[in-house]
Design a protein around this motif. Structure first.
Motif, PDB file in Angstrom:
ATOM      1  N   ALA A 156       0.813  -1.217   0.000  1.00  0.00           N
ATOM      2  CA  ALA A 156       0.000   0.000   0.000  1.00  0.00           C
ATOM      3  C   ALA A 156       0.844   1.264   0.000  1.00  0.00           C
ATOM      4  N   GLY A 157       2.161   1.132  -0.112  1.00  0.00           N
ATOM      5  CA  GLY A 157       3.036   2.290  -0.155  1.00  0.00           C
ATOM      6  C   GLY A 157       3.073   2.932  -1.528  1.00  0.00           C
ATOM      7  N   GLY A 158       3.870   3.978  -1.657  1.00  0.00           N
ATOM      8  CA  GLY A 158       3.946   4.711  -2.920  1.00  0.00           C
ATOM      9  C   GLY A 158       4.382   3.852  -4.078  1.00  0.00           C
ATOM     10  N   THR A 159       5.398   3.032  -3.877  1.00  0.00           N
ATOM     11  CA  THR A 159       5.873   2.136  -4.930  1.00  0.00           C
ATOM     12  C   THR A 159       5.019   0.888  -5.018  1.00  0.00           C
ATOM     13  N   GLY A 160       4.685   0.338  -3.851  1.00  0.00           N
ATOM     14  CA  GLY A 160       3.978  -0.936  -3.808  1.00  0.00           C
ATOM     15  C   GLY A 160       2.627  -0.927  -4.484  1.00  0.00           C
ATOM     16  N   HIS A 161       1.834   0.126  -4.291  1.00  0.00           N
ATOM     17  CA  HIS A 161       0.486   0.102  -4.864  1.00  0.00           C
ATOM     18  C   HIS A 161       0.513   0.226  -6.387  1.00  0.00           C
ATOM     19  N   ALA A 167       1.334  -5.625 -11.896  1.00  0.00           N
ATOM     20  CA  ALA A 167       1.319  -7.083 -11.906  1.00  0.00           C
ATOM     21  C   ALA A 167      -0.060  -7.617 -12.294  1.00  0.00           C
ATOM     22  N   LYS A 168      -1.117  -6.945 -11.845  1.00  0.00           N
ATOM     23  CA  LYS A 168      -2.470  -7.351 -12.232  1.00  0.00           C
ATOM     24  C   LYS A 168      -2.713  -7.099 -13.716  1.00  0.00           C
ATOM     25  N   LEU A 169      -2.276  -5.946 -14.219  1.00  0.00           N
ATOM     26  CA  LEU A 169      -2.451  -5.637 -15.640  1.00  0.00           C
ATOM     27  C   LEU A 169      -1.727  -6.640 -16.533  1.00  0.00           C
ATOM     28  N   ALA A 170      -0.650  -7.235 -16.005  1.00  0.00           N
ATOM     29  CA  ALA A 170       0.097  -8.245 -16.766  1.00  0.00           C
ATOM     30  C   ALA A 170      -0.561  -9.627 -16.698  1.00  0.00           C
ATOM     31  N   GLY A 171      -1.643  -9.747 -15.927  1.00  0.00           N
ATOM     32  CA  GLY A 171      -2.377 -11.004 -15.880  1.00  0.00           C
ATOM     33  C   GLY A 171      -1.893 -11.973 -14.826  1.00  0.00           C
ATOM     34  N   ASN A 172      -1.500 -11.469 -13.667  1.00  0.00           N
ATOM     35  CA  ASN A 172      -0.985 -12.321 -12.600  1.00  0.00           C
ATOM     36  C   ASN A 172      -1.908 -12.340 -11.387  1.00  0.00           C
ATOM     37  N   HIS A 173      -1.727 -13.370 -10.560  1.00  0.00           N
ATOM     38  CA  HIS A 173      -2.365 -13.448  -9.244  1.00  0.00           C
ATOM     39  C   HIS A 173      -1.457 -12.686  -8.284  1.00  0.00           C
ATOM     40  N   VAL A 174      -1.997 -11.667  -7.602  1.00  0.00           N
ATOM     41  CA  VAL A 174      -1.155 -10.771  -6.818  1.00  0.00           C
ATOM     42  C   VAL A 174      -1.500 -10.843  -5.336  1.00  0.00           C
ATOM     43  N   ILE A 175      -0.462 -11.045  -4.542  1.00  0.00           N
ATOM     44  CA  ILE A 175      -0.557 -11.018  -3.084  1.00  0.00           C
ATOM     45  C   ILE A 175       0.076  -9.709  -2.619  1.00  0.00           C
ATOM     46  N   GLY A 176      -0.566  -9.037  -1.678  1.00  0.00           N
ATOM     47  CA  GLY A 176      -0.003  -7.807  -1.144  1.00  0.00           C
ATOM     48  C   GLY A 176       0.042  -7.846   0.371  1.00  0.00           C
ATOM     49  N   THR A 177       1.157  -7.432   0.962  1.00  0.00           N
ATOM     50  CA  THR A 177       1.239  -7.345   2.415  1.00  0.00           C
ATOM     51  C   THR A 177       1.059  -5.900   2.852  1.00  0.00           C
ATOM     52  N   CYS A 178       0.480  -5.724   4.045  1.00  0.00           N
ATOM     53  CA  CYS A 178       0.281  -4.388   4.595  1.00  0.00           C
ATOM     54  C   CYS A 178       0.150  -4.490   6.107  1.00  0.00           C
ATOM     55  N   SER A 179      -0.137  -3.356   6.773  1.00  0.00           N
ATOM     56  CA  SER A 179      -0.108  -3.338   8.229  1.00  0.00           C
ATOM     57  C   SER A 179      -1.353  -2.755   8.881  1.00  0.00           C
ATOM     58  N   SER A 180      -2.406  -2.477   8.105  1.00  0.00           N
ATOM     59  CA  SER A 180      -3.600  -1.885   8.712  1.00  0.00           C
ATOM     60  C   SER A 180      -4.826  -2.178   7.865  1.00  0.00           C
ATOM     61  N   GLU A 181      -5.996  -1.953   8.472  1.00  0.00           N
ATOM     62  CA  GLU A 181      -7.250  -2.150   7.748  1.00  0.00           C
ATOM     63  C   GLU A 181      -7.416  -1.115   6.645  1.00  0.00           C
ATOM     64  N   ALA A 182      -6.963   0.107   6.891  1.00  0.00           N
ATOM     65  CA  ALA A 182      -7.064   1.148   5.862  1.00  0.00           C
ATOM     66  C   ALA A 182      -6.254   0.762   4.633  1.00  0.00           C
ATOM     67  N   LYS A 183      -5.073   0.188   4.854  1.00  0.00           N
ATOM     68  CA  LYS A 183      -4.236  -0.240   3.731  1.00  0.00           C
ATOM     69  C   LYS A 183      -4.854  -1.447   3.035  1.00  0.00           C
ATOM     70  N   SER A 184      -5.458  -2.341   3.814  1.00  0.00           N
ATOM     71  CA  SER A 184      -6.149  -3.486   3.219  1.00  0.00           C
ATOM     72  C   SER A 184      -7.276  -3.029   2.306  1.00  0.00           C
ATOM     73  N   LYS A 185      -8.004  -2.001   2.739  1.00  0.00           N
ATOM     74  CA  LYS A 185      -9.098  -1.468   1.931  1.00  0.00           C
ATOM     75  C   LYS A 185      -8.582  -0.917   0.612  1.00  0.00           C
ATOM     76  N   LEU A 186      -7.464  -0.184   0.663  1.00  0.00           N
ATOM     77  CA  LEU A 186      -6.869   0.352  -0.570  1.00  0.00           C
ATOM     78  C   LEU A 186      -6.483  -0.776  -1.513  1.00  0.00           C
ATOM     79  N   LEU A 187      -5.838  -1.805  -0.993  1.00  0.00           N
ATOM     80  CA  LEU A 187      -5.386  -2.915  -1.841  1.00  0.00           C
ATOM     81  C   LEU A 187      -6.570  -3.667  -2.445  1.00  0.00           C
ATOM     82  N   LYS A 188      -7.651  -3.771  -1.698  1.00  0.00           N
ATOM     83  CA  LYS A 188      -8.850  -4.419  -2.241  1.00  0.00           C
ATOM     84  C   LYS A 188      -9.395  -3.611  -3.410  1.00  0.00           C
ATOM     85  N   GLU A 189      -9.414  -2.285  -3.261  1.00  0.00           N
ATOM     86  CA  GLU A 189      -9.894  -1.424  -4.343  1.00  0.00           C
ATOM     87  C   GLU A 189      -9.016  -1.541  -5.587  1.00  0.00           C
ATOM     88  N   LEU A 190      -7.730  -1.846  -5.399  1.00  0.00           N
ATOM     89  CA  LEU A 190      -6.799  -1.966  -6.522  1.00  0.00           C
ATOM     90  C   LEU A 190      -6.823  -3.352  -7.158  1.00  0.00           C
TER      91      LEU A 190
END
Length: 335
Positions: A156-161, A167-190
């Motif tokens: 969910a950081g500047g580079t990570g998001h 990676a998704k646009l390239a057609g991959n299954h993407v796992i993301g690590t983060c440290s809060s619910e707010a960051k989890s929400k952002l990653l879900k939206e992405l």
């Protein structure tokens, strides 16, 4: 009435932390020379890890002798154009990514080092150079393919998001690590396929249970135990790209007393590869154009952290905020 001086942030002396090394100075606004632009910076991107290392003198690929200017990426408006400059006009919005050009209210720069953009907004600072680094690291160093499992740490950081979306646009299954619910929400939206909040789940357990064949490509920027866990969960012929180790920035290097990683790499034909933007300059122009097109065409979302940092004097606080790990997206300062 045009201003005659401006403020910038410099390193007066090397120090273990950014705040004690940095100092605000006021200097005359320089005259624009042949082939140059004078730019009034509107926003600058915060790079807490690099900022801390440079203030400590721990950047090995260039010589660091104080005093020197701080900051890298900035977006602003052209306020003067030198002779023999074509393609730029007063009022144009431009991005610059030159070391020392960011943490200042004005800058003079060679016109060929500026990139024209539609508007001087903080969003473009997430694309250049942050997003460009993600793209080049994934494609050129990580040899990203399609239909693979890709793990992005600090997703969910500047580079990570940006890395997650590429990676998704390239057609991959993407796992993301983060440290809060707010960051989890952002990653879900992405569109992140599996989000691991390491404050509520154990990264190693999740990877071993849910991805027993391992991870094909890892975009790693945290370091320490996260790095060790990632190495342990590489797939056969997996690639780990190390783009940083923010968990150790501003701290003493942690001694490691465990088996060397070739025991984990050789039997899987896996690899660990480092990425540093200055060594991949030939890929930057094309990557910049492609990212801007993705953004302007609505195929790439940009997250700018909502915390407000205003003025040169706020930069040390912004650096500390970024290093704390509380940000969602790119941290910027407004001038």
């Amino acid at each position: 009435m045009r201003r005659e001086s401006y403020r910038k942030l410099i390193v007066k002396r090397l120090s273990q932390d950014f705040k004690s090394a940095a100092e605000i100075v006021e200097v005359p606004i320089p005259q624009v020379g042949v082939g140059q632009l004078l730019i009034e910076n509107k926003f600058a991107g915060i790079n807490g890890g690099f900022d801390t290392l440079v203030c400590r003198g721990d950047i090995p690929y260039f010589e660091i002798i104080p005093p020197f200017d701080l900051g890298v990426e900035a977006v602003g408006k052209v306020v003067a154009v030198g002779e023999d400059v074509t393609g730029f006009h007063i009022g144009d919005a431009v991005v610059t990514t030159v070391r020392g050009s960011g943490y200042r209210e004005y800058q003079v720069i060679d016109a060929n080092l500026a990139v024209k953009v539609r508007e001087a907004t903080p969003e473009v600072l997430t694309l250049m150079p942050t997003g460009v680094s993600a793209l080049v690291a994934l494609e050129q160093v990580g040899e990203m393919k399609s239909n693979e499992v890709v793990l992005v740490t600090a997703a969910a950081g500047g580079t990570g998001h940006i890395a997650v979306q590429l990676a998704k646009l390239a057609g991959n299954h993407v796992i993301g690590t983060c440290s809060s619910e707010a960051k989890s929400k952002l990653l879900k939206e992405l569109g992140c396929d599996r989000i691991i909040n390491y404050h509520t789940e154990n990264l190693d357990q999740v990877l071993k249970q849910e991805y027993p064949k391992g991870i094909n490509l890892i975009f790693e920027c945290v370091g320490q135990q996260v790095f060790d866990t990632c190495i342990d969960n590489l797939a056969i012929r997996g690639r780990l790209v190390s783009i940083g180790h923010i968990s150790e920035y501003g701290k003493d290097v942690e001694p490691v007393t465990q088996a060397r990683i070739y025991h984990q790499l050789m039997w899987k034909a896996a690899s660990v590869r480092g990425f540093l933007t200055p060594y991949y300059q030939e890929y930057i122009p094309e990557a910049s154009d492609r990212l801007l097109n993705l953004f302007y065409n609505g195929k790439l979302q940009v997250s700018v952290d909502p915390t407000q940092f205003n003025g040169i004097e706020s930069i040390p606080t912004a650096v500390e905020y970024l290093l704390s790990g509380h940000n969602c997206g790119k941290v910027v300062v407004r001038f």
